[in-house]
Design an enzyme around this catalytic site. Structure first.
Site, mmCIF file in Angstrom:
data_model
loop_
_atom_site.group_PDB
_atom_site.id
_atom_site.type_symbol
_atom_site.label_atom_id
_atom_site.label_comp_id
_atom_site.label_asym_id
_atom_site.label_seq_id
_atom_site.Cartn_x
_atom_site.Cartn_y
_atom_site.Cartn_z
ATOM 1 N N GLU A 1 -2.666 9.198 7.658
ATOM 2 C CA GLU A 1 -1.101 8.794 7.683
ATOM 3 C C GLU A 1 -0.589 9.706 8.812
ATOM 4 O OE1 GLU A 1 1.196 7.060 5.949
ATOM 5 O OE2 GLU A 1 -0.736 6.109 5.044
ATOM 6 N N CYS B 1 -10.550 4.019 -1.218
ATOM 7 C CA CYS B 1 -9.378 4.195 -0.722
ATOM 8 C C CYS B 1 -9.299 3.123 0.652
ATOM 9 C CB CYS B 1 -8.925 5.630 -0.591
ATOM 10 S SG CYS B 1 -7.206 5.861 0.304
ATOM 11 N N CYS C 1 -4.231 -1.015 -2.338
ATOM 12 C CA CYS C 1 -4.285 0.497 -2.646
ATOM 13 C C CYS C 1 -4.965 0.692 -3.837
ATOM 14 C CB CYS C 1 -2.991 0.869 -2.662
ATOM 15 S SG CYS C 1 -2.604 2.771 -3.431
ATOM 16 N N GLY D 1 -2.296 9.274 -4.393
ATOM 17 C CA GLY D 1 -3.434 9.780 -5.361
ATOM 18 C C GLY D 1 -3.143 11.008 -6.413
ATOM 19 N N HIS E 1 -7.408 3.671 2.956
ATOM 20 C CA HIS E 1 -7.219 4.490 4.017
ATOM 21 C C HIS E 1 -8.592 4.800 4.742
ATOM 22 C CE1 HIS E 1 -3.121 5.148 2.648
ATOM 23 N NE2 HIS E 1 -2.856 5.702 3.694
ATOM 24 N N ASP F 1 0.995 -1.310 -0.146
ATOM 25 C CA ASP F 1 0.104 0.039 0.098
ATOM 26 C C ASP F 1 0.926 1.264 0.246
ATOM 27 O OD1 ASP F 1 -2.601 1.360 0.365
ATOM 28 O OD2 ASP F 1 -1.890 1.830 2.309
ATOM 29 N N SER F 2 0.424 2.429 -0.286
ATOM 30 C CA SER F 2 1.057 3.604 -0.350
ATOM 31 C C SER F 2 1.300 4.013 1.136
ATOM 32 C CB SER F 2 0.059 4.658 -1.009
ATOM 33 O OG SER F 2 -1.014 4.888 -0.183
#
Length: 267
Positions: free
Chosen positions: A153, A185, A74, A44, A187, A11-12
Protein backbone atom coordinates in the site's frame (compact mmCIF):
# COMPACT_ATOMS: atom_id res chain seq x y z
CA UNK A 1 -29.43 -5.48 -16.84
CA UNK A 2 -27.49 -4.76 -20.02
CA UNK A 3 -24.58 -6.89 -21.20
CA UNK A 4 -22.41 -3.77 -21.46
CA UNK A 5 -23.02 -2.90 -17.79
CA UNK A 6 -19.79 -2.78 -15.75
CA UNK A 7 -18.22 -5.40 -13.52
CA UNK A 8 -17.62 -4.20 -9.97
CA UNK A 9 -14.40 -5.07 -8.15
CA UNK A 10 -13.76 -4.27 -4.48
CA UNK A 11 -10.71 -4.61 -2.25
CA UNK A 12 -9.27 -3.24 0.97
CA UNK A 13 -6.78 -1.30 -1.17
CA UNK A 14 -4.63 -1.84 -4.24
CA UNK A 15 -4.32 -5.63 -3.96
CA UNK A 16 -7.44 -6.32 -5.98
CA UNK A 17 -5.77 -4.67 -8.96
CA UNK A 18 -4.01 -8.03 -9.45
CA UNK A 19 -7.44 -9.58 -10.01
CA UNK A 20 -8.62 -6.65 -12.13
CA UNK A 21 -5.55 -7.10 -14.33
CA UNK A 22 -6.46 -10.73 -15.07
CA UNK A 23 -10.10 -9.84 -15.77
CA UNK A 24 -8.99 -7.10 -18.16
CA UNK A 25 -6.62 -9.52 -19.89
CA UNK A 26 -9.19 -12.31 -20.26
CA UNK A 27 -12.18 -10.05 -20.98
CA UNK A 28 -10.84 -6.98 -22.79
CA UNK A 29 -14.28 -5.69 -23.74
CA UNK A 30 -15.58 -5.53 -20.16
CA UNK A 31 -15.71 -2.26 -18.24
CA UNK A 32 -14.53 -2.38 -14.63
CA UNK A 33 -15.42 -0.11 -11.75
CA UNK A 34 -12.95 -0.66 -8.94
CA UNK A 35 -13.13 0.50 -5.32
CA UNK A 36 -10.07 0.30 -3.08
CA UNK A 37 -10.70 1.16 0.57
CA UNK A 38 -7.11 2.33 1.05
CA UNK A 39 -7.96 4.67 3.92
CA UNK A 40 -9.06 1.76 6.12
CA UNK A 41 -6.55 -0.80 4.84
CA UNK A 42 -5.41 -3.32 6.01
CA UNK A 43 -8.52 -5.38 6.74
CA UNK A 44 -6.55 -8.39 8.01
CA UNK A 45 -6.21 -7.33 11.67
CA UNK A 46 -9.78 -5.99 11.90
CA UNK A 47 -12.70 -7.85 13.56
CA UNK A 48 -14.90 -9.72 11.10
CA UNK A 49 -17.91 -7.53 11.91
CA UNK A 50 -15.93 -4.46 10.88
CA UNK A 51 -14.72 -6.13 7.68
CA UNK A 52 -18.31 -7.07 6.84
CA UNK A 53 -19.49 -3.48 7.41
CA UNK A 54 -16.80 -1.99 5.17
CA UNK A 55 -17.29 -4.60 2.45
CA UNK A 56 -21.02 -3.98 2.38
CA UNK A 57 -20.39 -0.23 2.08
CA UNK A 58 -18.31 -0.80 -1.04
CA UNK A 59 -20.83 -3.27 -2.46
CA UNK A 60 -23.70 -0.83 -1.99
CA UNK A 61 -21.71 1.95 -3.64
CA UNK A 62 -21.17 -0.25 -6.69
CA UNK A 63 -24.77 -1.44 -6.80
CA UNK A 64 -25.65 2.24 -7.19
CA UNK A 65 -23.58 2.21 -10.39
CA UNK A 66 -25.64 -0.62 -11.94
CA UNK A 67 -22.94 -3.29 -12.03
CA UNK A 68 -23.84 -6.71 -13.49
CA UNK A 69 -21.45 -8.78 -11.33
CA UNK A 70 -19.41 -8.17 -8.19
CA UNK A 71 -15.93 -9.52 -7.51
CA UNK A 72 -14.70 -9.46 -3.91
CA UNK A 73 -11.01 -9.20 -4.81
CA UNK A 74 -9.91 -9.42 -1.19
CA UNK A 75 -9.37 -12.69 0.66
CA UNK A 76 -10.17 -11.23 4.09
CA UNK A 77 -13.43 -9.70 2.81
CA UNK A 78 -14.29 -12.90 0.94
CA UNK A 79 -13.89 -14.96 4.10
CA UNK A 80 -16.06 -12.57 6.11
CA UNK A 81 -18.74 -11.50 3.66
CA UNK A 82 -19.10 -13.73 0.57
CA UNK A 83 -22.04 -15.76 1.88
CA UNK A 84 -24.13 -12.75 2.94
CA UNK A 85 -23.47 -10.85 -0.28
CA UNK A 86 -24.35 -13.86 -2.42
CA UNK A 87 -27.60 -14.36 -0.52
CA UNK A 88 -28.71 -10.73 -0.48
CA UNK A 89 -27.55 -9.15 -3.74
CA UNK A 90 -29.55 -9.69 -6.97
CA UNK A 91 -26.39 -10.17 -9.06
CA UNK A 92 -23.64 -12.84 -9.10
CA UNK A 93 -20.95 -12.35 -6.45
CA UNK A 94 -17.56 -14.04 -6.85
CA UNK A 95 -14.89 -14.34 -4.17
CA UNK A 96 -11.21 -15.21 -4.51
CA UNK A 97 -10.69 -18.00 -1.98
CA UNK A 98 -12.24 -21.01 -3.73
CA UNK A 99 -10.64 -20.12 -7.09
CA UNK A 100 -7.28 -19.87 -5.30
CA UNK A 101 -7.76 -23.24 -3.63
CA UNK A 102 -8.80 -24.82 -6.93
CA UNK A 103 -5.72 -23.44 -8.70
CA UNK A 104 -3.46 -24.80 -5.94
CA UNK A 105 -4.93 -28.28 -6.10
CA UNK A 106 -4.42 -28.32 -9.87
CA UNK A 107 -0.78 -27.27 -9.47
CA UNK A 108 0.21 -29.43 -6.49
CA UNK A 109 1.84 -32.83 -7.05
CA UNK A 110 1.79 -34.02 -3.45
CA UNK A 111 -1.19 -32.05 -2.05
CA UNK A 112 1.17 -30.23 0.31
CA UNK A 113 0.15 -26.59 0.22
CA UNK A 114 1.28 -23.47 2.07
CA UNK A 115 -1.11 -20.54 2.37
CA UNK A 116 0.22 -17.02 2.91
CA UNK A 117 -2.51 -14.66 4.07
CA UNK A 118 -3.59 -11.87 6.35
CA UNK A 119 -4.31 -12.54 10.00
CA UNK A 120 -8.05 -12.41 9.28
CA UNK A 121 -7.90 -14.88 6.40
CA UNK A 122 -5.72 -17.34 8.30
CA UNK A 123 -7.88 -17.17 11.44
CA UNK A 124 -11.06 -17.70 9.41
CA UNK A 125 -9.92 -21.11 8.22
CA UNK A 126 -11.52 -20.34 4.85
CA UNK A 127 -8.63 -21.68 2.77
CA UNK A 128 -8.36 -24.81 4.88
CA UNK A 129 -12.08 -25.44 4.39
CA UNK A 130 -11.88 -24.81 0.63
CA UNK A 131 -8.82 -27.02 0.15
CA UNK A 132 -10.21 -29.85 2.26
CA UNK A 133 -13.47 -29.72 0.27
CA UNK A 134 -11.40 -30.44 -2.85
CA UNK A 135 -9.16 -33.10 -1.29
CA UNK A 136 -9.65 -34.09 2.33
CA UNK A 137 -6.18 -35.62 2.67
CA UNK A 138 -4.23 -32.52 1.61
CA UNK A 139 -1.65 -31.12 4.05
CA UNK A 140 -1.92 -27.40 4.72
CA UNK A 141 0.55 -24.98 6.28
CA UNK A 142 -0.71 -21.45 6.93
CA UNK A 143 1.34 -18.35 7.67
CA UNK A 144 0.03 -14.88 8.45
CA UNK A 145 2.10 -12.11 6.83
CA UNK A 146 0.75 -8.90 8.41
CA UNK A 147 3.58 -6.67 7.14
CA UNK A 148 3.02 -7.40 3.45
CA UNK A 149 -0.14 -5.34 2.85
CA UNK A 150 1.21 -2.06 4.35
CA UNK A 151 4.38 -2.61 2.31
CA UNK A 152 2.41 -2.79 -0.94
CA UNK A 153 0.00 0.00 0.00
CA UNK A 154 2.94 2.35 0.61
CA UNK A 155 4.28 1.59 -2.89
CA UNK A 156 7.51 0.17 -1.43
CA UNK A 157 7.20 -3.36 -2.80
CA UNK A 158 10.06 -3.33 -5.31
CA UNK A 159 13.30 -2.62 -3.43
CA UNK A 160 15.76 -4.15 -0.99
CA UNK A 161 13.60 -3.26 2.00
CA UNK A 162 10.77 -5.38 0.56
CA UNK A 163 13.13 -8.24 -0.23
CA UNK A 164 14.42 -8.31 3.36
CA UNK A 165 10.92 -8.15 4.84
CA UNK A 166 9.79 -11.08 2.71
CA UNK A 167 12.83 -13.11 3.76
CA UNK A 168 12.22 -12.37 7.44
CA UNK A 169 8.49 -13.10 7.26
CA UNK A 170 8.83 -16.41 5.42
CA UNK A 171 11.59 -17.77 7.68
CA UNK A 172 9.16 -20.05 9.60
CA UNK A 173 8.40 -21.91 6.35
CA UNK A 174 11.96 -23.27 6.16
CA UNK A 175 10.98 -26.14 8.44
CA UNK A 176 7.80 -27.02 6.53
CA UNK A 177 7.21 -29.32 3.54
CA UNK A 178 5.12 -28.04 0.62
CA UNK A 179 5.24 -27.94 -3.17
CA UNK A 180 2.73 -25.15 -3.79
CA UNK A 181 2.20 -21.72 -2.23
CA UNK A 182 -1.10 -19.86 -2.43
CA UNK A 183 -0.76 -16.09 -2.27
CA UNK A 184 -3.86 -15.84 -0.09
CA UNK A 185 -4.04 -12.05 -0.28
CA UNK A 186 -4.44 -10.17 -3.53
CA UNK A 187 -1.71 -7.72 -2.49
CA UNK A 188 0.91 -10.46 -2.37
CA UNK A 189 1.44 -10.99 -6.14
CA UNK A 190 3.22 -7.64 -6.16
CA UNK A 191 5.83 -9.34 -3.95
CA UNK A 192 5.77 -12.61 -5.88
CA UNK A 193 9.31 -12.49 -7.26
CA UNK A 194 10.74 -12.11 -3.76
CA UNK A 195 8.49 -14.87 -2.42
CA UNK A 196 9.53 -17.21 -5.24
CA UNK A 197 13.18 -16.61 -4.46
CA UNK A 198 12.67 -17.52 -0.78
CA UNK A 199 10.73 -20.75 -1.34
CA UNK A 200 12.93 -21.95 -4.20
CA UNK A 201 12.43 -23.03 -7.83
CA UNK A 202 10.85 -26.40 -6.99
CA UNK A 203 7.80 -24.70 -5.40
CA UNK A 204 4.91 -23.32 -7.46
CA UNK A 205 3.74 -19.90 -6.27
CA UNK A 206 0.33 -18.81 -7.50
CA UNK A 207 -2.48 -16.37 -6.80
CA UNK A 208 -6.22 -16.67 -7.23
CA UNK A 209 -6.35 -13.88 -9.83
CA UNK A 210 -6.34 -15.93 -13.05
CA UNK A 211 -8.80 -18.54 -11.71
CA UNK A 212 -11.10 -15.79 -10.44
CA UNK A 213 -11.09 -14.16 -13.87
CA UNK A 214 -12.10 -17.51 -15.39
CA UNK A 215 -15.01 -17.71 -12.95
CA UNK A 216 -16.10 -14.22 -13.99
CA UNK A 217 -16.02 -15.21 -17.66
CA UNK A 218 -17.94 -18.43 -17.01
CA UNK A 219 -20.68 -16.65 -15.05
CA UNK A 220 -21.15 -13.97 -17.68
CA UNK A 221 -21.07 -16.45 -20.57
CA UNK A 222 -23.63 -18.70 -18.89
CA UNK A 223 -25.95 -15.73 -18.34
CA UNK A 224 -25.36 -14.37 -21.86
CA UNK A 225 -24.05 -11.18 -20.28
CA UNK A 226 -20.63 -10.81 -21.90
CA UNK A 227 -20.00 -7.33 -23.26
CA UNK A 228 -20.30 -6.83 -26.99
CA UNK A 229 -17.18 -7.51 -29.06
CA UNK A 230 -15.65 -4.22 -30.10
CA UNK A 231 -16.90 -2.48 -26.97
CA UNK A 232 -14.06 -0.22 -25.77
CA UNK A 233 -14.28 0.10 -22.02
CA UNK A 234 -13.06 3.02 -19.94
CA UNK A 235 -12.35 1.69 -16.47
CA UNK A 236 -13.00 3.76 -13.34
CA UNK A 237 -11.03 3.50 -10.12
CA UNK A 238 -12.18 4.84 -6.74
CA UNK A 239 -10.07 5.12 -3.60
CA UNK A 240 -10.89 6.22 -0.08
CA UNK A 241 -7.21 7.04 0.49
CA UNK A 242 -4.32 8.69 -1.34
CA UNK A 243 -5.15 9.27 -4.98
CA UNK A 244 -1.48 9.87 -5.85
CA UNK A 245 -0.24 6.50 -4.57
CA UNK A 246 -3.30 4.73 -5.97
CA UNK A 247 -2.78 6.25 -9.40
CA UNK A 248 0.94 5.43 -9.36
CA UNK A 249 0.31 1.75 -8.66
CA UNK A 250 -2.45 1.55 -11.29
CA UNK A 251 -0.14 3.07 -13.89
CA UNK A 252 2.65 0.63 -13.06
CA UNK A 253 0.69 -2.54 -12.45
CA UNK A 254 -2.06 -2.16 -15.07
CA UNK A 255 -0.03 -0.12 -17.59
CA UNK A 256 -2.87 2.39 -17.98
CA UNK A 257 -1.87 5.92 -18.90
CA UNK A 258 -3.88 8.66 -17.18
CA UNK A 259 -6.30 6.28 -15.39
CA UNK A 260 -9.68 7.66 -14.31
CA UNK A 261 -9.07 7.81 -10.55
CA UNK A 262 -11.64 9.33 -8.22
CA UNK A 263 -12.11 9.82 -4.50
CA UNK A 264 -14.80 8.00 -2.56
CA UNK A 265 -15.88 8.54 1.04
CA UNK A 266 -17.82 6.24 3.35
CA UNK A 267 -19.86 7.49 6.27
Amino acid sequence: MQANAPIGVIDSGVGGLTVAKEIMRLLPHEKLIYIGDNARCPYGPRPQAEVRKYTWQMARALMGKNIKLLVIACNTATAATLDSLQKQLPIPVIGVIFPGARAAMKASHDSQIAVLGTEGTVKSGAYEHALKSLKSSCQITQLACPKFVPLVESDEYEGEFARNMVRETLAPLKAEAFDTVILGCTHYPLLQRFIEKEVGPSVTVLSSAAETAKDVENHLRFQHMLAETGHKPVHKFYTSGSMAIFRSIIEKWLAIEHPDVRQIKFL
